[in-house]
Design an enzyme around this catalytic site. Sequence first.
Site, mmCIF file in Angstrom:
data_model
loop_
_atom_site.group_PDB
_atom_site.id
_atom_site.type_symbol
_atom_site.label_atom_id
_atom_site.label_comp_id
_atom_site.label_asym_id
_atom_site.label_seq_id
_atom_site.Cartn_x
_atom_site.Cartn_y
_atom_site.Cartn_z
ATOM 1 N N HIS A 100 117.295 -49.604 106.493
ATOM 2 C CA HIS A 100 118.069 -50.194 107.416
ATOM 3 C C HIS A 100 119.619 -49.818 107.297
ATOM 4 O O HIS A 100 120.101 -49.552 106.589
ATOM 5 C CB HIS A 100 117.892 -51.875 107.086
ATOM 6 C CG HIS A 100 116.587 -52.368 107.262
ATOM 7 N ND1 HIS A 100 116.049 -53.262 106.348
ATOM 8 C CD2 HIS A 100 115.704 -52.248 108.471
ATOM 9 C CE1 HIS A 100 114.764 -53.398 106.759
ATOM 10 N NE2 HIS A 100 114.627 -53.068 107.836
ATOM 11 N N HIS A 155 110.146 -49.207 109.960
ATOM 12 C CA HIS A 155 111.479 -50.027 110.050
ATOM 13 C C HIS A 155 112.759 -48.941 109.697
ATOM 14 O O HIS A 155 112.319 -48.117 109.353
ATOM 15 C CB HIS A 155 111.565 -50.862 108.920
ATOM 16 C CG HIS A 155 110.652 -52.166 109.285
ATOM 17 N ND1 HIS A 155 111.274 -53.268 109.203
ATOM 18 C CD2 HIS A 155 109.511 -52.394 109.580
ATOM 19 C CE1 HIS A 155 110.229 -54.269 109.532
ATOM 20 N NE2 HIS A 155 109.184 -53.435 109.774
ATOM 21 N N ASP A 181 111.230 -61.405 112.861
ATOM 22 C CA ASP A 181 111.508 -60.081 111.898
ATOM 23 C C ASP A 181 111.695 -60.276 110.463
ATOM 24 O O ASP A 181 112.404 -61.577 110.373
ATOM 25 C CB ASP A 181 112.716 -59.314 112.455
ATOM 26 C CG ASP A 181 112.709 -57.745 112.103
ATOM 27 O OD1 ASP A 181 111.725 -57.263 111.718
ATOM 28 O OD2 ASP A 181 113.905 -57.502 112.136
ATOM 29 N N HIS A 182 111.305 -59.892 109.453
ATOM 30 C CA HIS A 182 111.378 -59.779 108.268
ATOM 31 C C HIS A 182 111.828 -61.283 107.688
ATOM 32 O O HIS A 182 112.995 -61.740 107.078
ATOM 33 C CB HIS A 182 112.712 -59.095 107.734
ATOM 34 C CG HIS A 182 112.718 -57.686 107.864
ATOM 35 N ND1 HIS A 182 112.048 -57.057 106.895
ATOM 36 C CD2 HIS A 182 113.021 -56.815 108.438
ATOM 37 C CE1 HIS A 182 111.889 -55.799 106.853
ATOM 38 N NE2 HIS A 182 112.590 -55.549 107.964
ATOM 39 N N GLY A 237 114.739 -47.834 112.223
ATOM 40 C CA GLY A 237 114.553 -46.659 113.138
ATOM 41 C C GLY A 237 116.073 -46.040 113.552
ATOM 42 O O GLY A 237 116.014 -44.720 113.584
ATOM 43 N N GLU A 292 104.474 -56.068 104.883
ATOM 44 C CA GLU A 292 105.247 -54.989 104.495
ATOM 45 C C GLU A 292 104.919 -54.333 103.015
ATOM 46 O O GLU A 292 104.676 -55.379 102.188
ATOM 47 C CB GLU A 292 106.697 -55.163 104.322
ATOM 48 C CG GLU A 292 107.627 -53.910 103.932
ATOM 49 C CD GLU A 292 109.028 -53.928 104.161
ATOM 50 O OE1 GLU A 292 109.394 -54.444 105.247
ATOM 51 O OE2 GLU A 292 109.752 -53.928 103.212
HETATM 52 P P1 13P Z 1 117.759 -50.498 111.766
HETATM 53 O O1 13P Z 1 118.696 -51.468 111.882
HETATM 54 O O2 13P Z 1 118.157 -49.559 110.704
HETATM 55 O O3 13P Z 1 117.535 -49.784 113.098
HETATM 56 O O4 13P Z 1 116.390 -51.102 111.440
HETATM 57 C C1 13P Z 1 115.797 -52.213 112.236
HETATM 58 C C2 13P Z 1 114.607 -53.058 111.390
HETATM 59 O O5 13P Z 1 114.005 -52.034 110.892
HETATM 60 C C3 13P Z 1 114.423 -54.182 111.816
HETATM 61 O O6 13P Z 1 113.026 -54.501 111.090
#
Ligand code: 13P
Length: 283
Positions: free
Chosen positions: A179, A207, A82-83, A209, A134
Amino acid sequence: MNTKTLKQLLQEADAGGYAINAFNFTDVWDMLSIVEAAEEEKAPVILMAHPENFTQESMGICGAMALQAAKEASVPVILHLDHSNSVDVCKAAIDFGFPSVMIDASAHPLEENIRRVKEVVDYAHSAGVFVEAEMGRIKGGGIEGGYYGKDFLAQVSDCVALVESTGVDSLAVGIGTAHGFYTEKPELNFERLAEINESVSIPLVLHGGTGVPREDVQKGIKRGLNKINVGTCIAATYMNGMRDELIRFGENAFTIDIVGPVKERVKAVVKDWIGVCMSAGKA
Ligand code: 13P
């Protein structure tokens, strides 16, 4: 054991009108909670390792643990980086065996974003690895210290340019989510989401969520979202559960006694999200 690729799973989700949940994990207990909940719901799931994990455990330990869980699972489980804002970290994850990585160069101007994504895509595709990029910005905390500006909305022409010039497999889009926990109700730009979905043919990713109302997530799925990222509520449930169980047990608790009930709490959150994304029974 799963033999489906993330590309296939996302295509099936798109055709079936549901989305695949992607959950952030940090260690073996939250990771297993996610997998067990997905197995019980018969849902495909994505396990997301954030590069921050690698400051406390090596990429190898983190990756090997999740790849083994994926191998043993009765449902499709895909490990995803992720990211990462670093091309080198993406390449290291690909070399290690991650089947999916995200190169997040969204903090950079379009040309630099394209350059970094293209470098990762070329490397990844020669190894059969899936790549997410992204466009626009996700608000709140992030890999480069967070984004708190107003210019977060993904531009359709930028999305088209990035997808066409890189061959990337999926795209996270800035449409108003953040986030972390929301301090006010998130306002999602569904019109922009639909426009992007009409202009590019790859799966779109939400992202941030945690805290997005379930009807908004489902509205987004109807307008092209195929992967829904959730992290904060997993970490908070895990840590709050630890605190509660430790207080309940008092001094000198045995690890396994504590993690059992904590896992059940995390599993309940995961199952709720599987319901939101309508992926139960789709494994
Ligand atoms: P949240 O931590 O806000 O649920 O987002 C998670 C996310 O987008 C991970 O890439």
